[in-house]
Enzyme design. Structure first.
Site, mmCIF file in Angstrom:
data_model
loop_
_atom_site.group_PDB
_atom_site.id
_atom_site.type_symbol
_atom_site.label_atom_id
_atom_site.label_comp_id
_atom_site.label_asym_id
_atom_site.label_seq_id
_atom_site.Cartn_x
_atom_site.Cartn_y
_atom_site.Cartn_z
ATOM 1 N N ASP A 106 -7.987 -7.371 1.557
ATOM 2 C CA ASP A 106 -8.064 -5.949 1.890
ATOM 3 C C ASP A 106 -8.154 -5.738 3.392
ATOM 4 O OD1 ASP A 106 -9.896 -3.001 1.146
ATOM 5 O OD2 ASP A 106 -7.838 -3.468 0.587
ATOM 6 N N GLU A 136 -14.132 1.264 9.757
ATOM 7 C CA GLU A 136 -13.838 0.421 8.596
ATOM 8 C C GLU A 136 -13.502 -0.995 9.026
ATOM 9 O OE1 GLU A 136 -12.337 2.390 5.208
ATOM 10 O OE2 GLU A 136 -10.613 1.054 5.084
ATOM 11 N N GLU A 188 -5.721 6.474 -1.170
ATOM 12 C CA GLU A 188 -7.156 6.733 -0.953
ATOM 13 C C GLU A 188 -7.855 7.066 -2.264
ATOM 14 O OE1 GLU A 188 -7.611 5.434 1.671
ATOM 15 O OE2 GLU A 188 -7.897 6.800 3.332
ATOM 16 N N GLU A 204 -1.398 -0.979 -6.372
ATOM 17 C CA GLU A 204 -2.863 -1.123 -6.440
ATOM 18 C C GLU A 204 -3.263 -2.063 -7.578
ATOM 19 O OE1 GLU A 204 -5.251 -0.159 -4.446
ATOM 20 O OE2 GLU A 204 -4.094 1.080 -3.081
HETATM 21 C C1 LIG Z 1 -5.393 -1.842 -1.272
HETATM 22 C C2 LIG Z 1 -6.183 -0.693 -0.704
HETATM 23 N N1 LIG Z 1 -5.959 0.591 -1.112
HETATM 24 C C3 LIG Z 1 -6.691 1.604 -0.564
HETATM 25 C C4 LIG Z 1 -7.668 1.413 0.372
HETATM 26 C C5 LIG Z 1 -8.453 2.557 0.948
HETATM 27 N N2 LIG Z 1 -7.986 2.927 2.256
HETATM 28 C C6 LIG Z 1 -7.845 0.079 0.786
HETATM 29 N N3 LIG Z 1 -8.792 -0.212 1.699
HETATM 30 N N4 LIG Z 1 -7.117 -0.955 0.247
#
Ligand SMILES: Cc1ncc(CN)c(N)n1
Length: 227
Positions: A54, A95, A147, A217
């Site tokens: 991520d 973040e 999001e 996702e």
């Molecule tokens: C795969 C993924 N999707 C969404 C998000 C949220 N910005 C994230 N951090 N990573």
């Protein structure tokens, strides 16, 4: 009143997409990996795999969000869109720092991680949405969906009935908290408004990227189980 109709029509359109793609939507927003965090059964190796991947994704998310902001500046009829998006860019700074701190807590060497295929495919998809010929309505739809999947997923881990381990609470709160929920609502409002006055072609493309985000996702969560 036509404008109002536009927003309501856009809202109905999103509800229809979610219903028409309910199975994929549920796989993205209630993935077994997230449910294993919620019930406390997640193993630390899976969590560490997800964390490292991520971080790579969020690094690629920065230029994507910048491209959505640029489209908003050029195409949006509502000045407030730019303010909402700037808020999102500001939080990305925090973040990235959070990922570095969390990674050191778990002994994850962020600069030694290579993106797995699902991550590479997702980042290539984001790149394709950055092209100037991609309409702002299509790009903001993707951004809202990306999001919203995280917000819906991690909010499950914050419910009273959850059994989320204490050491994972900060991660779940990062995307599951109410403030991020309100931000996702603001993004949905922009998306609804734009869909309400979009051409048939743009509506079709927007639905296409909505589904592609859900699929991406699901594959992203699947990565936590290893290649
Ligand atoms: C795969 C993924 N999707 C969404 C998000 C949220 N910005 C994230 N951090 N990573």
């Amino acid at each position: 009143m036509e404008e109002r109709g536009g927003q309501r029509e856009g809202a109905r359109m999103i509800d229809t997409w979610i219903n028409n793609h309910r199975q994929m939507y549920d796989r993205a927003t209630r993935h077994p990996f997230v449910l294993s965090i919620r019930d406390g059964s997640v193993d630390s190796l899976s969590f560490k795999r997800w964390l490292g991947q991520d971080y790579i994704f969020v690094r690629q998310f920065v230029p994507f969000l910048a491209s959505v902001l640029l489209k908003a500046c050029r195409e949006s009829e509502e000045q407030s869109d730019v303010e909402v998006l700037l808020g999102g860019i500001a939080s990305l700074h925090d973040e990235l720092s959070w990922f570095k701190k969390e990674a050191s807590k778990w002994d994850v060497m962020l600069n030694a991680i290579t993106p797995q295929k699902a991550n590479q495919d997702y980042c290539r998809f984001l790149e394709s949405l950055m092209l100037p010929e991609v309409d702002y309505t299509v790009a903001i739809t993707a951004f809202w969906a990306i999001e919203s999947v995280y917000q819906k997923s991690f909010s499950l881990c914050l419910e009273a009935s959850s059994n989320t381990p204490a050491e994972l609470m900060e991660t779940c709160q990062r995307w599951g908290n109410d403030g991020f929920g309100q931000y996702c609502c603001a993004l949905r409002g922009i998306t609804e408004r734009r869909l309400g006055t979009a051409s048939e072609d743009v509506m079709m493309m927007a639905e296409g990227v909505f589904v592609r985000v859900l699929e991406s996702e699901v594959r992203f969560w699947d990565m936590s189980y290893g290649e």
